[in-house]
Design an enzyme around this catalytic site. Sequence first.
Site, short mmCIF file in Angstrom:
data_model
loop_
_atom_site.label_atom_id
_atom_site.label_comp_id
_atom_site.label_asym_id
_atom_site.label_seq_id
_atom_site.Cartn_x
_atom_site.Cartn_y
_atom_site.Cartn_z
N ASP A 34 0.84 -1.20 0.00
CA ASP A 34 0.00 0.00 0.00
C ASP A 34 0.88 1.25 0.00
O ASP A 34 1.63 1.50 0.95
CB ASP A 34 -0.90 -0.02 1.25
CG ASP A 34 -2.09 0.91 1.12
OD1 ASP A 34 -2.11 1.74 0.21
OD2 ASP A 34 -3.01 0.79 1.95
N ASP A 35 0.80 2.04 -1.07
CA ASP A 35 1.55 3.30 -1.21
C ASP A 35 3.06 3.07 -1.24
O ASP A 35 3.83 3.87 -0.71
CB ASP A 35 1.20 4.28 -0.08
CG ASP A 35 -0.20 4.85 -0.20
OD1 ASP A 35 -0.96 4.37 -1.05
OD2 ASP A 35 -0.54 5.78 0.56
N CYS A 73 -5.99 4.38 -4.08
CA CYS A 73 -6.23 3.03 -3.59
C CYS A 73 -7.61 2.46 -3.89
O CYS A 73 -7.72 1.34 -4.39
CB CYS A 73 -5.93 2.95 -2.09
SG CYS A 73 -6.34 4.42 -1.16
N LYS A 127 -6.28 -5.27 3.82
CA LYS A 127 -7.09 -4.14 3.39
C LYS A 127 -8.14 -4.52 2.34
O LYS A 127 -7.87 -5.29 1.42
CB LYS A 127 -6.16 -3.06 2.83
CG LYS A 127 -6.86 -1.80 2.33
CD LYS A 127 -5.83 -0.73 2.01
CE LYS A 127 -6.45 0.51 1.38
NZ LYS A 127 -5.47 1.60 1.20
N HIS A 129 -11.24 -1.81 1.45
CA HIS A 129 -11.35 -0.42 0.99
C HIS A 129 -12.20 -0.21 -0.26
O HIS A 129 -11.99 0.72 -1.03
CB HIS A 129 -9.96 0.19 0.76
CG HIS A 129 -9.95 1.67 0.95
ND1 HIS A 129 -8.91 2.47 0.53
CD2 HIS A 129 -10.86 2.51 1.49
CE1 HIS A 129 -9.14 3.74 0.81
NE2 HIS A 129 -10.35 3.78 1.41
N HIS A 221 1.70 2.15 4.03
CA HIS A 221 0.82 3.32 4.15
C HIS A 221 1.04 4.00 5.50
O HIS A 221 1.36 3.36 6.49
CB HIS A 221 -0.63 2.85 4.05
CG HIS A 221 -1.62 3.95 3.77
ND1 HIS A 221 -1.96 4.90 4.71
CD2 HIS A 221 -2.38 4.22 2.67
CE1 HIS A 221 -2.87 5.72 4.20
NE2 HIS A 221 -3.13 5.33 2.95
N ASP A 284 -0.38 -0.89 -4.97
CA ASP A 284 -1.70 -0.44 -5.42
C ASP A 284 -1.64 0.88 -6.18
O ASP A 284 -2.48 1.16 -7.02
CB ASP A 284 -2.67 -0.33 -4.23
CG ASP A 284 -2.25 0.71 -3.19
OD1 ASP A 284 -1.07 1.12 -3.17
OD2 ASP A 284 -3.12 1.12 -2.39
N ASN A 285 -0.63 1.70 -5.90
CA ASN A 285 -0.43 2.99 -6.57
C ASN A 285 0.94 3.50 -6.16
O ASN A 285 1.67 2.83 -5.43
CB ASN A 285 -1.53 4.00 -6.21
CG ASN A 285 -1.89 4.05 -4.75
OD1 ASN A 285 -2.98 3.67 -4.35
ND2 ASN A 285 -0.96 4.48 -3.92
N LYS A 306 1.24 9.52 -5.67
CA LYS A 306 -0.13 9.03 -5.53
C LYS A 306 -1.08 10.21 -5.67
O LYS A 306 -0.77 11.33 -5.27
CB LYS A 306 -0.29 8.38 -4.15
CG LYS A 306 -1.71 8.02 -3.75
CD LYS A 306 -1.74 7.51 -2.31
CE LYS A 306 -3.16 7.22 -1.86
NZ LYS A 306 -3.20 6.70 -0.46
#
Length: 544
Positions: A34-35, A73, A127, A129, A221, A284-285, A306
Amino acid sequence: MYAADILFILSPFIFIDASADNLLQPNIVLIIADDLGWDDVSFHGSDQILTPNIDLLAYSGVALGRYYSHCICTPSRSALMTGKYAHILGMQGYPLTNTEDRGLPTSEKILPQYLKELGYATHLIGKWHIGQSRTEYLPTSRGFDSHFGHRGGYVDYYEYTLEERLENADVSGFGLFRNETAAWDVEGYLTDVYSREAISIITQHNISSPLFLMLAHNAPHSSNAGAMLQAPPEEVRKMRHIESGGRRIYAAMVKKLDDSVGYITQALFDKGILDNTVIVFIADNGGMTSGDSMNYASNWPLRGLKMSPFEGGTRVVGLVWSASFNNSNHLWNGYMHVTDWLPTILSMAKGNSPKNINGIDQWHNIQFNEDSKREEMFEIDDYTGYASITSGDFKLVTGNVIVAYSDYQGDDLRRISGDRPSYMDAIVNSKLYNILHKINRRLKFEDINLRNEMCINCDSDRITTCYPQNGTMCLFNIKDDPCEAKDLSASRPDVVKTMTARLNIEKSKTKARKVPLFRDPRSSPRFLNYTWDVWADNIKEISA
């Protein structure tokens, strides 16, 4: 660590391939960071943050050199689950908050539902989301046999809480759940907690059916504003070679993420199913170097963060590992988009791809190093107000970007004080190195080291004057100029015209987002035993 160092480690070993015919329905393990920034894995060339387990999956599998995701995300996870662009689903734009009565439309059939029909056991750790206000939005209502994790955008790594703004105040609630029940009994650093849960799933799996395990980490994240970065102190102390204090903590978070990849692979080996398992690792990004939810990630040398349509927001880390690969090329540079995972994973599972999606099955092309079937990609965000199209060598960015997220950031975070850590030691001491030794799946590098090949070098000084605002369009040749510094819109009006027309056709398919975002007071944790639990099951309609 340089190419010679890796040759010293790995050149005595020979790469041994397994036949693709030996795989019927493989187990599939999908790990999502994540991130995570482009520059935050060492197989992309970083000497600062070492990720030996992730790297060895890339070196002995296939690294995805041009893998793209949506830049936020919720949109990226919506696209992953459906094989459709987020703007088609109405899931584009600012990420889903815990206070919204919104989720991925239940009319959409999603990845675990397809896999259940193919006989897979399906489990989600981490996660989600893409919807939590109603029971029908939850993972266990949408094809997963089980879910252990957080339903929203992030949680604290030790207390598992999330803070949001509601009625002009910051409110906090507990966000960790086991299926539909708050997991109050859990203790520990969240990355380790998720790793232990994944190991338990693998260990207890009944091998009479294939396994689909999606491990969607919180890491790296950021957390709540009061303690945005969190890692075990002993791991942070190992990062003293990093000059930036914030970056040290971030590096420790990534190190724990890399450890998790090692633990999961070890569990698959111990279970005796690694030889029939496909492992996918993706971000994810792009990373969030500054601004809201900053985590000190670096997308350098790519432009943007992001929440921007530039390469730093959309071109992300990706790899695939499988014992079925029968080619010696470990870098695939074809275009691949997050929407492609649904049909690609279904192809792995010996299933058929649905026809009404944007995703393309890339499994054969990745395995046999053939050209990508994908020619174009879109990033459309009517909520924020920008759009982009990538077609062939060119990328056109239009609308109104967030300027603060659209420049070059992260170079200052890459500074090392004193001696750089030993990449050779990190590789040799990793779990993956030991596992590859045991299964005779070792590498022999010939002329070009993958780590050098994955580095992005930009001829320009990374100075640009083109920011899409108020009708301005920016055109880049991202093959020649991957850092998006040289605007070609004036010199190539023919390309601008063609790409604008195609982008407008795609934009016409957009399912509009409601503006502004509505945070409903009925979602407050004080009404839900201090948790971010389901709250809108009996509400017929929410009006902004």
